[in-house]
Every structure is written in C-alpha cells, then in structure tokens.
Design a protein around this motif. Structure first.
Motif, PDB file in Angstrom:
ATOM      1  N   ARG A   1       0.715  -1.227   0.126  1.00  0.00           N
ATOM      2  CA  ARG A   1       0.064   0.033  -0.055  1.00  0.00           C
ATOM      3  C   ARG A   1       0.901   1.169  -0.026  1.00  0.00           C
ATOM      4  O   ARG A   1       0.596   2.105  -0.719  1.00  0.00           O
ATOM      5  CB  ARG A   1      -0.862   0.030   1.171  1.00  0.00           C
ATOM      6  N   PRO A   2       1.909   1.284   0.701  1.00  0.00           N
ATOM      7  CA  PRO A   2       2.800   2.623   0.660  1.00  0.00           C
ATOM      8  C   PRO A   2       3.491   2.824  -0.817  1.00  0.00           C
ATOM      9  O   PRO A   2       3.466   3.928  -0.818  1.00  0.00           O
ATOM     10  CB  PRO A   2       3.954   2.280   1.783  1.00  0.00           C
ATOM     11  N   ILE A   3       3.718   1.524  -1.450  1.00  0.00           N
ATOM     12  CA  ILE A   3       4.329   1.805  -2.585  1.00  0.00           C
ATOM     13  C   ILE A   3       3.120   2.358  -3.586  1.00  0.00           C
ATOM     14  O   ILE A   3       3.563   3.097  -4.361  1.00  0.00           O
ATOM     15  CB  ILE A   3       4.723   0.507  -3.191  1.00  0.00           C
ATOM     16  N   ARG A   4       1.804   1.910  -3.458  1.00  0.00           N
ATOM     17  CA  ARG A   4       1.020   2.179  -4.546  1.00  0.00           C
ATOM     18  C   ARG A   4       0.801   3.820  -4.177  1.00  0.00           C
ATOM     19  O   ARG A   4       0.408   4.402  -5.107  1.00  0.00           O
ATOM     20  CB  ARG A   4      -0.273   1.346  -4.110  1.00  0.00           C
ATOM     21  N   MET A   5       0.771   3.989  -2.934  1.00  0.00           N
ATOM     22  CA  MET A   5       0.438   5.521  -2.386  1.00  0.00           C
ATOM     23  C   MET A   5       1.606   6.674  -3.049  1.00  0.00           C
ATOM     24  O   MET A   5       1.202   7.365  -3.545  1.00  0.00           O
ATOM     25  CB  MET A   5       0.241   5.761  -0.979  1.00  0.00           C
ATOM     26  N   LEU A   6       2.857   5.931  -2.978  1.00  0.00           N
ATOM     27  CA  LEU A   6       4.066   6.653  -3.635  1.00  0.00           C
ATOM     28  C   LEU A   6       3.920   7.115  -4.948  1.00  0.00           C
ATOM     29  O   LEU A   6       4.148   7.888  -5.540  1.00  0.00           O
ATOM     30  CB  LEU A   6       5.260   5.901  -3.280  1.00  0.00           C
ATOM     31  N   VAL A   7       3.076   6.124  -6.065  1.00  0.00           N
ATOM     32  CA  VAL A   7       3.065   5.955  -7.237  1.00  0.00           C
ATOM     33  C   VAL A   7       1.770   6.953  -7.577  1.00  0.00           C
ATOM     34  O   VAL A   7       1.928   7.682  -8.413  1.00  0.00           O
ATOM     35  CB  VAL A   7       2.863   4.690  -7.640  1.00  0.00           C
ATOM     36  N   SER A   8       0.606   6.781  -6.908  1.00  0.00           N
ATOM     37  CA  SER A   8      -0.696   7.241  -7.226  1.00  0.00           C
ATOM     38  C   SER A   8      -0.990   8.390  -6.637  1.00  0.00           C
ATOM     39  O   SER A   8      -1.867   9.289  -7.297  1.00  0.00           O
ATOM     40  CB  SER A   8      -1.776   5.983  -7.012  1.00  0.00           C
ATOM     41  N   GLU A   9      -0.478   8.597  -5.440  1.00  0.00           N
ATOM     42  CA  GLU A   9      -0.696  10.108  -4.851  1.00  0.00           C
ATOM     43  C   GLU A   9       0.257  11.163  -4.896  1.00  0.00           C
ATOM     44  O   GLU A   9       1.672  10.966  -4.521  1.00  0.00           O
ATOM     45  CB  GLU A   9      -1.031   9.899  -3.207  1.00  0.00           C
ATOM     46  N   PRO A  10      -0.044  12.184  -5.774  1.00  0.00           N
ATOM     47  CA  PRO A  10       1.146  13.046  -5.963  1.00  0.00           C
ATOM     48  C   PRO A  10       1.652  13.711  -4.687  1.00  0.00           C
ATOM     49  O   PRO A  10       2.734  14.096  -4.676  1.00  0.00           O
ATOM     50  CB  PRO A  10       0.290  14.438  -6.873  1.00  0.00           C
ATOM     51  N   ILE A  11       0.978  14.034  -3.826  1.00  0.00           N
ATOM     52  CA  ILE A  11       1.409  14.658  -2.517  1.00  0.00           C
ATOM     53  C   ILE A  11       2.434  13.793  -1.730  1.00  0.00           C
ATOM     54  O   ILE A  11       3.327  14.294  -1.285  1.00  0.00           O
ATOM     55  CB  ILE A  11       0.201  15.271  -1.528  1.00  0.00           C
ATOM     56  N   VAL A  12       1.995  12.799  -1.693  1.00  0.00           N
ATOM     57  CA  VAL A  12       3.104  11.715  -1.091  1.00  0.00           C
ATOM     58  C   VAL A  12       4.254  11.545  -2.024  1.00  0.00           C
ATOM     59  O   VAL A  12       5.288  11.494  -1.081  1.00  0.00           O
ATOM     60  CB  VAL A  12       2.235  10.173  -1.004  1.00  0.00           C
ATOM     61  N   LEU A  13       3.976  11.533  -3.213  1.00  0.00           N
ATOM     62  CA  LEU A  13       5.341  11.305  -3.864  1.00  0.00           C
ATOM     63  C   LEU A  13       6.465  12.853  -3.863  1.00  0.00           C
ATOM     64  O   LEU A  13       7.330  12.659  -3.508  1.00  0.00           O
ATOM     65  CB  LEU A  13       5.024  11.219  -5.578  1.00  0.00           C
ATOM     66  N   LEU A  14       5.611  13.723  -3.991  1.00  0.00           N
ATOM     67  CA  LEU A  14       6.356  14.943  -3.976  1.00  0.00           C
ATOM     68  C   LEU A  14       6.975  15.087  -2.412  1.00  0.00           C
ATOM     69  O   LEU A  14       8.092  15.642  -2.241  1.00  0.00           O
ATOM     70  CB  LEU A  14       5.583  16.260  -4.316  1.00  0.00           C
ATOM     71  N   TYR A  15       6.198  14.988  -1.462  1.00  0.00           N
ATOM     72  CA  TYR A  15       6.513  15.173  -0.070  1.00  0.00           C
ATOM     73  C   TYR A  15       7.883  14.267   0.308  1.00  0.00           C
ATOM     74  O   TYR A  15       8.760  14.599   0.729  1.00  0.00           O
ATOM     75  CB  TYR A  15       5.666  14.973   0.817  1.00  0.00           C
ATOM     76  N   SER A  16       7.746  12.809  -0.493  1.00  0.00           N
ATOM     77  CA  SER A  16       8.695  11.950  -0.177  1.00  0.00           C
ATOM     78  C   SER A  16      10.173  12.544  -0.992  1.00  0.00           C
ATOM     79  O   SER A  16      11.138  12.322  -0.471  1.00  0.00           O
ATOM     80  CB  SER A  16       8.219  10.518  -0.802  1.00  0.00           C
TER      81      SER A  16
END
Length: 373
Positions: free
Chosen positions: A267-282
């Motif tokens: 789920r964290p990997i999926r969120m990292l790919v699909s959620e822009p705010i998670v990707l950019l913040y990471s």
C-alpha cells in the motif's frame, strides 16, 4: 418433552442474550476509553507524564541517528587499518543509512499489533550488540555487516516515534511534541561528528563505536520505565482483565501475513506512485536528507583540505547544522501557533478540508532556506 430437550432449548434461548451482553460490555469499554476522566487513556495523562514518555523516545531517535555519523571522523583511520580507499571507508556510513530505510518496514507493523514499548525495549539492545560487533570487528566486511544490521535493529524507533506522539496528543496539539521527535533524528547526525571527532583524535576509531553504545544505553535506560501508549494494545489488555474478548480479534497467522504484505508493504508503494502529494513530499524529504548526509563526506575535503582543520575541529563544524535543526523545530512551533491554531479555533468543515495544509508553511520556508544555506 424430556428434561434434556428442555435444557437444550433453554441454552439456545440464553446464548444470544449472553453474546449480546458481552458485545455491550465491549462497546462500553471502547466508548468509555475516550472519556476525559479516564486516566488509563494516555491522552488524558498529565503534561509531566507525557513529557516523561516523549523525551526518552526523542533521545532514543537521537542516539540512533548520531550513531550513523559518529563513525565518519574515523574514516581516515579505517582506511589505514583495513587498507581501503577513503571512499570505501565511508561505506559504514552509507550502509547504515540504507539500514535505516529497512528497519521501519519491519518494526512499524509490530508496533501496531504488539505495542510501541516492546519495539523500543527489544530493538535497542540488538542495536547496541551489533554496534559492539562493529567495534570489535577485525575485518572490513565484518564492520560493514554489523553496521548495516545495527541500523536495521535501531531504525524502528524512528518510525514509531511519531506514533507515540499520536498516542499521547490530540491532532490539534501535536506540533510541539511532534517537533521534538522530528528534530531529534536530524539533530543526531549533527552531534555524531562532534563526539566522534574527539574520540577519533585522542583515541582510535573504535571509540566512535563505544561512544555510540554509551549514548544509546543512556537513552535506553530512560525508556525502560515508560508505559505502553498504543490504544489498541491497552484496550486489549483491559478487556483481558475484565474477562472479555479483545475489541479487535487477532487475525490468524496466514491472514496476518497477508495483511502485512498488502497493507504494510504494497500500500505505501501504491500511494507513492498514485498520490502526487505523497510522491512530492517524499522526494522533498529524500533530497533534504541526502543533502544532510552528503555534508559528512564533503566537509572533510573543504575544512580539512582547504582550511587545515584537524579531525576534532572539523567535527565542530556540524554544530552550525545542529543550530539550524533547532531553529527549524522552533519555527514549526511558531507557525503552528500563528497559523494552524487560528485555523483550528474557527473549526467547522474548514478545518477538516483544509486544516492539514496549514502545517506545510514551515516546509515552504525551509524550501527557500535550503539553497541559501
């Protein structure tokens, strides 16, 4: 009708009532947990008791990250002892940082099912034992392996420290304790070279590892008296004392493994790919963290090569970054008081829809300060 048939019918009639009574007791237990007068709920503890749980956890995080960089002043001695290049001598730092990324994946799920306390109190002795192995290692490969395993063992506290804050405070009052827990992991790498610089100058590089153990042991002693704070675990324990089944039944081993793989890992990997705010913040956090650790390799060339500093003087140069970390934490508290708390006082749907974004202003300020620094 025989007496046996009469008893069977009576049992069938009573069983639903008994089941319903247990269900009502479980509901009462869950509902009463959040009552403001329930002192078993960590969110209702006194400010002093909360501080006695937050400060040790922060020091534990600081000791682990300080252990990552404390070895860097000894890189020159490591290169000489094991006959490797200076670049290879920095691998104990690089692999430690890699281990910090692996450890939370293992520790965080355990803290959600078994509690925060057991993770703190079991992982840290393992961390210190692996650091001990790194100090006694007579081979370069053994040093690298022990340092990596030490990071994996010590990293869970970095992941669940924020969980402890969430256990103790309401979301609207998490800024100050959250800033302390976030500051500690970034302050640790800045203090590490300062301590390691003196150890490597006046003793040998192994004392950078002994100093790491002393710091971790001091933090660990403070953690030992702390109590469990995770709501799910505390409710389960209280239900057991009352002779009730747990409010959230435990999953069978097969289902627990499936949940671990699907929720904790994928789920964290999926969120990292699909959620822009998670990707950019990471990406933002990864970049700032990489800049911080790049300093450990760049500072010796600048301050020792160009300015003629010795090892302990080069270690002191990291105090400037430490001061910046402290100012950043204070800035987060100030922004919370002047921006977020005003937003909270207005209340309503506005806080639910746009409240979390108000906490990002300190990140925007830091985003401008980073290239200036």
């Amino acid at each position: 009708m025989t007496s046996k048939e009469s008893i069977d019918i009576e049992v069938q009639i009573r069983e639903p009532d008994s089941s319903e009574s247990i269900s009502d007791q479980i509901d009462d237990l869950t509902n009463s947990w959040d009552a403001p007068d329930n002192k078993e709920n960590p969110r209702n503890w006194s400010a002093l008791k909360k501080a006695c749980h937050i400060i040790p956890v922060s020091l534990l995080c600081l000791s682990v990250t300080a252990g990552s960089s404390m070895i860097t002043p000894g890189a020159f001695a490591i290169a000489r002892k094991f006959h490797v290049s200076h670049t290879a001598a920095l691998l104990p730092l690089s692999l430690f940082v890699l281990g910090l990324a692996i450890g939370p994946v293992l520790g965080a799920p355990i803290s959600e099912t078994r509690g925060r306390g057991i993770v703190y109190k079991v992982s840290m002795p393992l961390y210190m034992l692996f650091i001990l192995g790194a100090g006694f290692s007579d081979s370069f490969a053994g040093l690298l392996v022990c340092r990596t395993l030490a990071a994996i063992a010590g990293a869970p506290c970095l992941a669940i420290g924020a969980g402890t804050v969430a256990d103790l405070f309401e979301p609207s009052s998490m800024a100050a304790p959250g800033a302390l827990v976030v500051m500690a992991p970034f302050l640790g790498p800045c203090l590490g070279p300062v301590i390691g610089g003196f150890a490597a100058t006046y003793t040998e590089y192994r004392w950078t590892q002994w100093s790491t153990i002393f710091l971790a042991l001091a933090a660990y002693i403070l953690v030992l008296p702390t109590q469990e704070t995770h709501r799910k675990v505390l409710l389960k324990r209280k239900a057991q004392r009352m002779g009730l089944p747990p409010p959230e039944p435990e999953l069978p081993p097969r289902e627990a493994i499936k949940m671990l793989l699907t929720i904790t890992l994928f789920r964290p990997i999926r969120m990292l790919v699909s959620e822009p705010i998670v990707l950019l913040y990471s990406l933002y956090n990864a970049f700032t963290f990489s800049v911080l650790f790049a300093f450990f390799e760049a500072y010796p060339f600048v301050f020792m090569g160009e300015y003629g500093f010795n090892i302990w003087q080069y270690g002191l140069t990291f105090l400037g970054i430490g001061l910046g970390v402290i100012l950043g934490a204070l800035g987060a508290v100030v922004v919370d008081l002047t921006v977020y708390q005003k937003f909270v006082r207005k209340g309503g749907d506005r806080i639910k829809n746009k409240g979390p974004e108000q906490r990002l202003y300190i990140g925007m300020i830091g985003d401008l300060c980073l290239p200036i620094g």
